[in-house]
Design a protein around this motif. Structure first.
Motif, mmCIF file in Angstrom:
data_model
loop_
_atom_site.group_PDB
_atom_site.id
_atom_site.type_symbol
_atom_site.label_atom_id
_atom_site.label_comp_id
_atom_site.label_asym_id
_atom_site.label_seq_id
_atom_site.Cartn_x
_atom_site.Cartn_y
_atom_site.Cartn_z
ATOM 1 N N GLN A 17 1.096 -1.220 0.166
ATOM 2 C CA GLN A 17 0.206 0.002 0.055
ATOM 3 C C GLN A 17 1.041 1.266 -0.086
ATOM 4 O O GLN A 17 2.036 0.748 0.292
ATOM 5 C CB GLN A 17 -0.812 0.004 1.256
ATOM 6 N N PRO A 18 0.249 2.496 -0.372
ATOM 7 C CA PRO A 18 1.235 3.597 -0.195
ATOM 8 C C PRO A 18 1.766 4.043 0.883
ATOM 9 O O PRO A 18 1.041 3.562 2.128
ATOM 10 C CB PRO A 18 0.213 4.950 -0.860
ATOM 11 N N VAL A 19 2.967 4.278 1.013
ATOM 12 C CA VAL A 19 3.538 4.680 2.368
ATOM 13 C C VAL A 19 3.379 6.145 2.406
ATOM 14 O O VAL A 19 3.443 6.894 1.550
ATOM 15 C CB VAL A 19 5.342 4.307 2.203
ATOM 16 N N ALA A 20 3.048 6.518 3.850
ATOM 17 C CA ALA A 20 2.936 7.903 4.071
ATOM 18 C C ALA A 20 4.088 8.708 4.422
ATOM 19 O O ALA A 20 4.996 7.863 5.597
ATOM 20 C CB ALA A 20 1.871 8.006 5.298
ATOM 21 N N VAL A 21 4.553 9.751 4.144
ATOM 22 C CA VAL A 21 5.837 10.400 4.761
ATOM 23 C C VAL A 21 5.375 11.572 5.245
ATOM 24 O O VAL A 21 4.874 12.508 4.665
ATOM 25 C CB VAL A 21 6.652 10.500 3.280
ATOM 26 N N PHE A 22 5.783 11.673 6.576
ATOM 27 C CA PHE A 22 5.371 13.045 7.414
ATOM 28 C C PHE A 22 6.473 14.029 7.433
ATOM 29 O O PHE A 22 7.472 13.688 7.685
ATOM 30 C CB PHE A 22 5.136 12.696 8.863
ATOM 31 N N GLY A 23 6.170 14.983 6.697
ATOM 32 C CA GLY A 23 7.140 16.118 6.545
ATOM 33 C C GLY A 23 7.611 16.208 5.112
ATOM 34 O O GLY A 23 7.994 15.063 4.536
ATOM 35 N N HIS A 67 -2.950 3.647 4.445
ATOM 36 C CA HIS A 67 -1.489 3.369 4.551
ATOM 37 C C HIS A 67 -1.220 2.192 5.653
ATOM 38 O O HIS A 67 -1.941 2.164 6.632
ATOM 39 C CB HIS A 67 -0.535 4.733 5.098
ATOM 40 N N ARG A 68 -0.297 1.651 5.381
ATOM 41 C CA ARG A 68 0.305 0.444 6.334
ATOM 42 C C ARG A 68 1.482 0.843 7.083
ATOM 43 O O ARG A 68 1.931 0.527 8.160
ATOM 44 C CB ARG A 68 0.279 -0.929 5.899
ATOM 45 N N LEU A 69 2.219 1.809 6.403
ATOM 46 C CA LEU A 69 3.564 2.170 6.946
ATOM 47 C C LEU A 69 3.746 3.662 6.964
ATOM 48 O O LEU A 69 3.162 4.572 5.916
ATOM 49 C CB LEU A 69 4.719 1.609 6.181
ATOM 50 N N VAL A 70 4.317 4.386 8.050
ATOM 51 C CA VAL A 70 4.416 5.879 7.791
ATOM 52 C C VAL A 70 6.082 6.099 8.213
ATOM 53 O O VAL A 70 6.424 5.420 9.262
ATOM 54 C CB VAL A 70 3.534 6.598 9.074
ATOM 55 N N ILE A 71 6.513 6.750 7.623
ATOM 56 C CA ILE A 71 7.892 7.368 7.691
ATOM 57 C C ILE A 71 7.796 8.802 8.349
ATOM 58 O O ILE A 71 7.161 9.666 7.858
ATOM 59 C CB ILE A 71 8.653 7.310 6.282
ATOM 60 N N HIS A 72 8.366 9.070 9.551
ATOM 61 C CA HIS A 72 8.376 10.380 10.252
ATOM 62 C C HIS A 72 9.809 11.032 10.331
ATOM 63 O O HIS A 72 10.636 10.293 10.598
ATOM 64 C CB HIS A 72 7.855 10.171 11.295
#
Length: 72
Positions: A17-23, A67-72
């Motif tokens: 699934q698409p990855v969420a990138v915070f910032g 999203h199943r993965l978040v990068i912060h």
């Protein structure tokens, strides 16, 4: 050997699934560039983003479900 071949099996499922990138500053751009090289779909979120169409300003419950993965 390509970059994608080096992804551990435990992460491959998370990357379906698409990855969420915070910032979307320097680190966020670098994370997005790496995901793009890996062929992984992603979406950047930054409440302080300017007029960039590729960045969403808010991360809400509906976005979290995508999203199943978040990068912060």
């Amino acid at each position: 050997m390509s970059l994608a071949e080096n992804i551990p099996a435990a992460y491959k499922e998370l990357l379906e699934q698409p990855v969420a990138v915070f910032g979307h500053g320097a680190s966020g751009h670098a994370a997005c560039d790496l995901l793009k090289k890996l062929g992984v779909k992603y979406r950047a979120y930054d409440e302080r983003a300017g007029d960039e169409e590729s960045v969403e300003r808010s991360f809400n419950e509906a976005a979290a479900r995508r999203h199943r993965l978040v990068i912060h």
